[in-house]
Design a protein around this motif. Structure first.
Motif, short mmCIF file in Angstrom:
data_model
loop_
_atom_site.label_atom_id
_atom_site.label_comp_id
_atom_site.label_asym_id
_atom_site.label_seq_id
_atom_site.Cartn_x
_atom_site.Cartn_y
_atom_site.Cartn_z
N GLN A 17 -0.17 -4.03 -13.16
CA GLN A 17 -0.60 -4.49 -11.85
C GLN A 17 -0.90 -5.99 -11.84
OE1 GLN A 17 -1.40 -2.51 -8.57
NE2 GLN A 17 0.47 -2.03 -9.67
N SER A 60 5.63 3.54 3.87
CA SER A 60 4.41 3.97 3.18
C SER A 60 4.26 5.49 3.17
CB SER A 60 3.19 3.31 3.80
OG SER A 60 2.03 3.62 3.07
N GLN A 118 2.46 1.10 -3.32
CA GLN A 118 1.02 1.26 -3.48
C GLN A 118 0.53 2.71 -3.52
OE1 GLN A 118 -1.34 -0.90 -4.42
NE2 GLN A 118 0.45 -2.20 -4.73
N GLN A 122 -2.21 4.15 -6.34
CA GLN A 122 -3.49 4.77 -5.98
C GLN A 122 -3.52 6.25 -6.36
OE1 GLN A 122 -6.00 3.12 -5.07
NE2 GLN A 122 -5.18 1.17 -4.38
N SER A 145 -6.21 -7.01 -8.74
CA SER A 145 -5.43 -7.43 -7.58
C SER A 145 -5.96 -8.75 -7.04
CB SER A 145 -5.47 -6.35 -6.49
OG SER A 145 -4.86 -6.80 -5.31
#
Length: 415
Positions: A17, A60, A118, A122, A145
């Motif tokens: 990340q 998404s 993303q 997560q 991040s």
């Protein structure tokens, strides 16, 4: 389930990340700034950034569905590699076709990739850490991040002002290639789900299941998302469009200095996110979700000093410092809010629904962003010479929305 937070695989996810998000930060800083420098138009800037967000909104939910049915590691590897290819294509085409069309298409692809990426990150956290470590694990992800977003714009601003756009593009390509190679060695526990149907039926059923969960079983999540939409529309969009426009086009600053200062202001935003992420981790046990409404009120209140300073002071540097400081504070508290909400979602959502639910929540909350970007792009041009009114308007509306959220988050105490 790993009992320690920094297991081998979770640590590799974090490192991946850092590299990937640094490349993302430096590219997302440089491309819109280049467009704004070339055109000087806040309305065009707002329109292009608005169109860029649309693919993220569309992809998404698909990313969340895929994250629940496909190995999450493979998703990260493929999307990081594809991002490197997209940036390379942009660098080769730059100067050969219309800048606005090329910039719009490239940013739409990049944001679409991020939207699909993303949910996998997560949704992988519950598979790598124990439930009592969710808050700390999310805090680490938000912290790295923010660190990447801190270093990206600061270094990007320096490089851009001295060498231009090209070196930044090649740094971004290198970051995404390195990240994709490193992610090949991550092992994320994965249980294949039975599909038993065609692709479109799976997508429809999974999406419907996540919507039903949010509406029927956890309606407080839906209310929280609507609040986030309002803040994105009137506060986040104002910062996204207003900060680069004010620093590079309105405040009385030298052109080269303005680009560097904008990089520093973006770094200040990331530093605020870094501080918020660290604070959320340190005070994880003391930060109840029912207090989240107070955090949003603080964010809204920080907008008023910006508008007031524009009225009282003529110095571009003074206004820049006030604007940057206020945006830093906004990022501190908004990051704590984000960590709280994500941890709450992970705690309350079954593992087989987590990726889909996160994707739906991210999608709905993002829907307001493109509308807000276009709105503020036009509003700043209409209010040329009266930019202070735009900030005071944004602060007032955001405060009204924030004040109305306190009862929603208080209700979470009893859920």
């Amino acid at each position: 389930m790993n009992q320690k937070l920094f297991s081998k695989d979770y640590t590799m996810v974090v490192i991946g990340q850092i590299i990937s998000l640094f490349g993302n930060a430096i590219i997302r800083f440089a491309l819109p700034l280049y467009l704004l420098n070339q055109t000087g138009s806040s309305s065009l800037y707002g329109t292009v950034t608005a169109f860029a967000i649309i693919p993220a909104i569309i992809l998404s939910p698909l990313g969340g569905i895929v994250a629940d049915r496909v190995n999450k590691r493979n998703i990260m590897v493929i999307l990081d590699f594809f991002t490197a290819v997209v940036i390379m294509a942009f660098s080769l085409l730059l100067g050969n076709i219309n800048l606005t069309l090329l910039m719009t298409a490239t940013m739409m692809i990049l944001y679409g990739i991020a939207g699909a990426y993303q949910p996998s990150v997560q949704a992988s956290i519950p598979a790598l850490v124990s439930p009592d470590q969710f808050m700390a694990a999310n805090s680490v992800i938000n912290t790295v991040s923010s660190f990447s977003n801190l270093m990206g714009p600061v270094l990007g601003g320096i490089l851009y002002s001295v060498y231009g756009l090209k070196p930044i593009l090649w740094i971004g390509i290198l970051c995404f290639l390195l990240s994709s190679v490193m992610e090949l060695f991550i092992k994320i526990p994965y249980i294949k789900q039975d599909s038993g149907a065609g692709a479109w039926k799976i997508i429809k059923n999974d999406f419907s299941e996540s919507i039903r969960f949010i509406r029927k079983e956890k309606p407080v999540l839906g209310k929280g998302v609507l609040v986030t939409c309002g803040i994105n529309l009137f506060l986040s969009s104002m910062i996204v469009v207003g900060l680069p426009y004010m620093v590079t086009e309105v405040l009385q600053l030298d052109a080269g200095q303005a680009n560097r200062l904008y990089g520093f202001s973006q770094g200040a935003l990331a530093a605020g996110g870094l501080a918020g992420g660290i604070g959320a981790g340190i005070f994880a046990k003391k930060l109840g979700i029912q207090k989240a409404g107070n955090l949003i009120i603080i964010c809204a209140a920080c907008v008023f000093p910006i508008g007031t300073a524009l009225i009282l002071f003529s110095s571009g540097l003074v206004n820049y410092m006030v604007m940057t400081l206020c945006c830093f504070v906004i990022m501190v508290f908004s990051t704590v809010f984000t960590v709280q909400m994500m941890s709450f979602i992970q705690e309350e959502t079954p593992p087989n629904l987590l990726g889909k639910v996160i994707a739906v929540i991210l999608t709905v909350s993002m829907c307001a962003q493109p509308v807000g970007n276009v709105f503020y792009g036009i509003l700043f041009e209409v209010c040329e010479g009266w930019e202070s009114a735009v900030f005071l308007f944004a602060g007032t509306v955001s405060m009204i929305i924030a004040a109305g959220t306190k009862n929603i988050f208080k209700c979470m105490r009893n859920k």
